[in-house]
Design an enzyme around this catalytic site. Structure first.
Site, PDB file in Angstrom:
ATOM      1  N   ASP A 103       0.847  -1.177   0.000  1.00  0.00           N
ATOM      2  CA  ASP A 103       0.000   0.000   0.000  1.00  0.00           C
ATOM      3  C   ASP A 103       0.898   1.247   0.000  1.00  0.00           C
ATOM      4  O   ASP A 103       1.775   1.370  -0.863  1.00  0.00           O
ATOM      5  CB  ASP A 103      -0.952  -0.075   1.207  1.00  0.00           C
ATOM      6  CG  ASP A 103      -2.003   1.009   1.244  1.00  0.00           C
ATOM      7  OD1 ASP A 103      -3.023   0.885   0.530  1.00  0.00           O
ATOM      8  OD2 ASP A 103      -1.822   1.987   1.990  1.00  0.00           O
ATOM      9  N   TYR A 204      -1.824  11.177   2.432  1.00  0.00           N
ATOM     10  CA  TYR A 204      -2.702  11.439   1.291  1.00  0.00           C
ATOM     11  C   TYR A 204      -2.712  12.920   0.945  1.00  0.00           C
ATOM     12  O   TYR A 204      -2.715  13.296  -0.232  1.00  0.00           O
ATOM     13  CB  TYR A 204      -4.127  10.998   1.609  1.00  0.00           C
ATOM     14  CG  TYR A 204      -4.322   9.503   1.613  1.00  0.00           C
ATOM     15  CD1 TYR A 204      -4.611   8.819   0.435  1.00  0.00           C
ATOM     16  CD2 TYR A 204      -4.220   8.774   2.794  1.00  0.00           C
ATOM     17  CE1 TYR A 204      -4.796   7.440   0.433  1.00  0.00           C
ATOM     18  CE2 TYR A 204      -4.398   7.398   2.798  1.00  0.00           C
ATOM     19  CZ  TYR A 204      -4.683   6.739   1.625  1.00  0.00           C
ATOM     20  OH  TYR A 204      -4.862   5.380   1.618  1.00  0.00           O
ATOM     21  N   HIS A 258      -7.261  -6.696  -0.473  1.00  0.00           N
ATOM     22  CA  HIS A 258      -6.210  -5.678  -0.381  1.00  0.00           C
ATOM     23  C   HIS A 258      -5.160  -5.993   0.676  1.00  0.00           C
ATOM     24  O   HIS A 258      -3.992  -5.644   0.511  1.00  0.00           O
ATOM     25  CB  HIS A 258      -6.847  -4.323  -0.070  1.00  0.00           C
ATOM     26  CG  HIS A 258      -5.859  -3.215   0.067  1.00  0.00           C
ATOM     27  ND1 HIS A 258      -5.166  -2.690  -1.012  1.00  0.00           N
ATOM     28  CD2 HIS A 258      -5.417  -2.533   1.157  1.00  0.00           C
ATOM     29  CE1 HIS A 258      -4.360  -1.717  -0.591  1.00  0.00           C
ATOM     30  NE2 HIS A 258      -4.491  -1.607   0.715  1.00  0.00           N
TER      31      HIS A 258
END
Length: 281
Positions: A103, A204, A258
């Site tokens: 990730d 982010y 994921h």
């Protein structure tokens, strides 16, 4: 397996919690976790890697470790996240190491491999493809655009924090569908500390700053993608190899979601071992 040790390591102005396992004289492998996790995500993978002779170093990264939680988005640009890992190599006396990232940890590993290949023996990137491939998919592929709508939410003020922490952090816990509850408890113990979730979301909020400027990678690379990943689609995964000029392998895990380190630890460990051993031959 040799005992798992959690120690604190100071790099510059920050102190990181670092999980270490495997023989002290083993082949160094650095494991980088993603969002919203800690180094605990690697626990299911550690035994097989340690048994293969790897010396495993897994930091709980900037924003997640209490001693490495600066305030402000400018502290979370990908170059600073990469510099933390390079500093960690220096502290451990390592000129280079094999990098593994899942990730967001994969994004950091791509940055290091692209900009400092002299410090990287090999790369195993999990879930997130080369950022140029991901950026292309985000612009051109309708499926990836739909999967990535959450990013805009995460980048918006403090509304994401309020939403994820509501109802005793149930929305944050629900992200981890299918993951061992004990590991989820460990992640949430950290992410619910004051300021921790804001720091993690700052990755982010800083992602446009240098994220799309990562060169093609020339170190031996394996990219691991799972078909049931809710965040990363096939288009970017299949384009990943266009941005690797060194030896490259694409591993597709059918039916896996994921959270690859937790859901498919043996398959992931095998992919990492094959890359590490192949890079030494």
């Amino acid at each position: 397996m040799d005992p798992v040790e959690v120690t604190r390591v100071t790099v510059g102005d920050h102190t990181f919690d670092v999980t270490c396992a495997g023989p002290g004289d083993g082949v160094p492998v650095v494991l980088l976790h993603g969002f919203p996790e800690t180094a605990a995500c690697w626990r299911p993978v550690l035994p097989k890697l340690a048994a293969s002779g790897c010396r495993l170093i897994a930091p709980t990264q900037r924003g997640y470790s209490p001693g490495a939680r600066p305030v402000g988005v400018d502290h979370y640009t990908v170059d600073l996240l990469g510099a933390d890992v390079l500093g960690l190599l220096d502290v451990f006396g390592l000129q280079s190491a094999h990098l593994v990232g899942h990730d967001w940890g994969a994004a950091v590993a791509w940055w290091i491999a692209g900009h400092r290949p002299d410090r990287v023996d090999s790369l195993t990137a999990v879930s997130v493809p080369h950022p140029a491939a991901f950026g292309w998919a985000l612009r051109e592929d309708a499926d990836q655009k739909a999967r990535s709508k959450y990013i805009a939410v995460f980048r918006h003020g403090d509304s994401a924090e309020r939403a994820l922490l509501a109802d005793d952090a149930k929305p944050l816990r629900d992200i981890f569908a299918g993951v061992d509850p004990g590991l989820v408890d460990e992640h949430l113990r950290v992410l619910t500390e004051p300021g921790a979730l804001t720091a993690a979301l700052s990755w982010y909020r800083a992602m446009g700053r240098g994220f799309g400027e990562i060169p093609a990678v020339r170190v031996p690379t394996t990219y691991v993608w799972s078909t049931e990943d809710m965040a990363l689609g096939r288009a970017g995964a299949e384009r990943c190899g266009d941005f690797v000029t060194g030896p490259y392998r694409f591993v597709e895990l059918d039916g896996v979601g994921h959270w690859v380190p937790e859901e498919a630890p043996d398959a992931l460990a095998e992919a990492i071992i094959e890359r590490v051993e192949g890079s030494r031959s």
